[in-house]
Design a protein around this motif. Sequence first.
Motif, PDB file in Angstrom:
ATOM      1  N   UNK A 130       0.838  -1.189   0.000  1.00 54.89           N
ATOM      2  CA  UNK A 130       0.000   0.000   0.000  1.00 54.89           C
ATOM      3  C   UNK A 130       0.879   1.246   0.000  1.00 54.89           C
ATOM      4  N   UNK A 131       0.517   2.205  -0.843  1.00 58.54           N
ATOM      5  CA  UNK A 131       1.288   3.448  -0.865  1.00 58.54           C
ATOM      6  C   UNK A 131       0.819   4.381   0.252  1.00 58.54           C
ATOM      7  N   UNK A 132       1.381   5.578   0.285  1.00 56.39           N
ATOM      8  CA  UNK A 132       1.101   6.514   1.370  1.00 56.39           C
ATOM      9  C   UNK A 132      -0.350   6.972   1.399  1.00 56.39           C
ATOM     10  N   UNK A 133      -1.048   6.813   0.265  1.00 54.62           N
ATOM     11  CA  UNK A 133      -2.450   7.216   0.188  1.00 54.62           C
ATOM     12  C   UNK A 133      -3.394   6.035   0.351  1.00 54.62           C
TER      13      UNK A 133
END
Length: 258
Positions: A130-133
């Motif tokens: 999962x990315x930062x968003x």
Amino acid sequence: MNNIILSGTLDFELKLGHETESDILYQTTLSVKRGIDQDTSEAIINHIPLMVSSYALAPYRGKLPVAGSMVKAEGELRLATYYGQDGESRTQEIYILVTDLSPLAPDALYENSITVTGKIIRPARYSSHYDSEGRIQETSSLSIAVPFGQNDRFVYVTVFSNGRAARATRYYVKGDTLKVVGHLRLEDRNIVSKSTGETKILRIGYIISRNIQVIDYTTDDTEETIDSSLDFPESDLNNDGLPPATSSDSDIAIPDID
């Protein structure tokens, strides 16, 4: 299918490579933009070796293109094997056999498009996070053997995929035949011999895929006819599926392609 279209600038004037019974071949390299460096904001350049058929030069009417010329090259991905004076040591180089070459305006857009078919010699390594968003990011890499020329010769390339295409590659197995559309990148890696300490350069070709499809599924009783000894051991691969910057050539067997 083995077709590539590139546009860029010639790094140096064409030099005579070698002659065959039916053709004269010239060597050069082509500077092709592959993106922008986020740190320096400068263009990242791939210098791609070309072997240009004399028939491809027909549009130039006897005047060879010079260094700095903007050209469009179309041809086939190939692998050359060069043997040393001892007859045993060898180096290999991925290059493009150019069958069509045409001049472009200096301000023409750069192009890098490749379409190949080939059998899987190394199944996909898939990863997700999962990315930062909070959005899921999915990537995979696998290797295929792409036929070229005649007599069952192959060039071995790694294919990178993202998103849904990456997710699908989890179900592809060794021997499946893929059609891949994307753009080509080349990278040189140093391979160090454990026995002699000699450093050799291995040029790795890989494709950033835009589209990847299975066109033929292998079956359990299908016999493998491709020498897949370029399938690097797990311990000799980075997370990106490429061999590390320094590897042992005792662990990496390069098949004879000639």
